[in-house]
Write a protein that holds these residues in place. Structure first.
Motif, short mmCIF file in Angstrom:
data_model
loop_
_atom_site.label_atom_id
_atom_site.label_comp_id
_atom_site.label_asym_id
_atom_site.label_seq_id
_atom_site.Cartn_x
_atom_site.Cartn_y
_atom_site.Cartn_z
N ARG A 136 34.72 30.32 42.91
CA ARG A 136 35.34 31.52 43.50
C ARG A 136 36.69 31.14 44.10
O ARG A 136 36.84 30.07 44.68
CB ARG A 136 34.44 32.11 44.57
N ARG A 137 37.63 32.05 43.91
CA ARG A 137 38.95 31.85 44.50
C ARG A 137 39.60 33.21 44.70
O ARG A 137 39.22 34.20 44.04
CB ARG A 137 39.82 30.96 43.63
N GLU A 138 40.53 33.26 45.59
CA GLU A 138 41.23 34.50 45.84
C GLU A 138 42.13 34.82 44.65
O GLU A 138 42.67 33.92 44.02
CB GLU A 138 42.06 34.41 47.11
N ALA A 139 42.23 36.12 44.37
CA ALA A 139 43.08 36.54 43.26
C ALA A 139 43.72 37.88 43.60
O ALA A 139 43.14 38.70 44.32
CB ALA A 139 42.25 36.68 41.99
N ASP A 140 44.89 38.06 43.09
CA ASP A 140 45.59 39.33 43.25
C ASP A 140 45.13 40.24 42.12
O ASP A 140 45.58 40.13 40.98
CB ASP A 140 47.10 39.08 43.18
N THR A 141 44.21 41.14 42.43
CA THR A 141 43.62 41.98 41.39
C THR A 141 44.63 42.92 40.76
O THR A 141 44.53 43.25 39.58
CB THR A 141 42.42 42.78 41.94
N LEU A 192 46.37 40.91 38.18
CA LEU A 192 45.48 40.74 37.02
C LEU A 192 45.44 42.00 36.17
O LEU A 192 45.49 41.94 34.94
CB LEU A 192 44.06 40.37 37.49
#
Length: 102
Positions: free
Chosen positions: A78-83, A86
């Motif tokens: 798991r990691r932070e992502a800019d949805t 994406l």
């Protein structure tokens, strides 16, 4: 796990067992390519064997991952992502007629 006869376990064991002879092939190809000057077409054959062994290793990785997912033993990192980024990247790749981002 000792008595697990599921298909996913069988696939996992098979992937593990195939890796040993594959590592031997890949290791000797690397050794030969570094230590022996081969004439054509043998040099090309060695390159083809190296590429094929790498491809088989990648396929084994994917098959092993699929068996872990099937068995419920996969924990994705798991990691932070800019949805939003994406979604925009997907829209750019698939086209505005297929994906709308707001």
């Amino acid at each position: 796990m000792q008595n697990d006869t599921s298909f996913a376990r069988l696939v996992s064991l098979a992937c593990h067992d195939v890796r040993t002879p594959l590592a031997t092939v890949h290791g000797f190809v690397k050794t030969l390519s570094r230590t022996v000057e081969l004439e054509p077409p043998a040099d090309r054959y060695l390159e083809m064997i190296e590429a094929a062994s790498q491809q088989i290793a990648e396929l084994l990785d994917e098959l092993s991952l699929a068996s872990r997912i099937e068995a419920g033993r996969y924990e994705p990192p798991r990691r932070e992502a800019d949805t939003l980024a994406l979604a925009r990247a997907a829209a750019d790749r698939l086209g505005a007629d297929r994906v709308r981002v707001s």
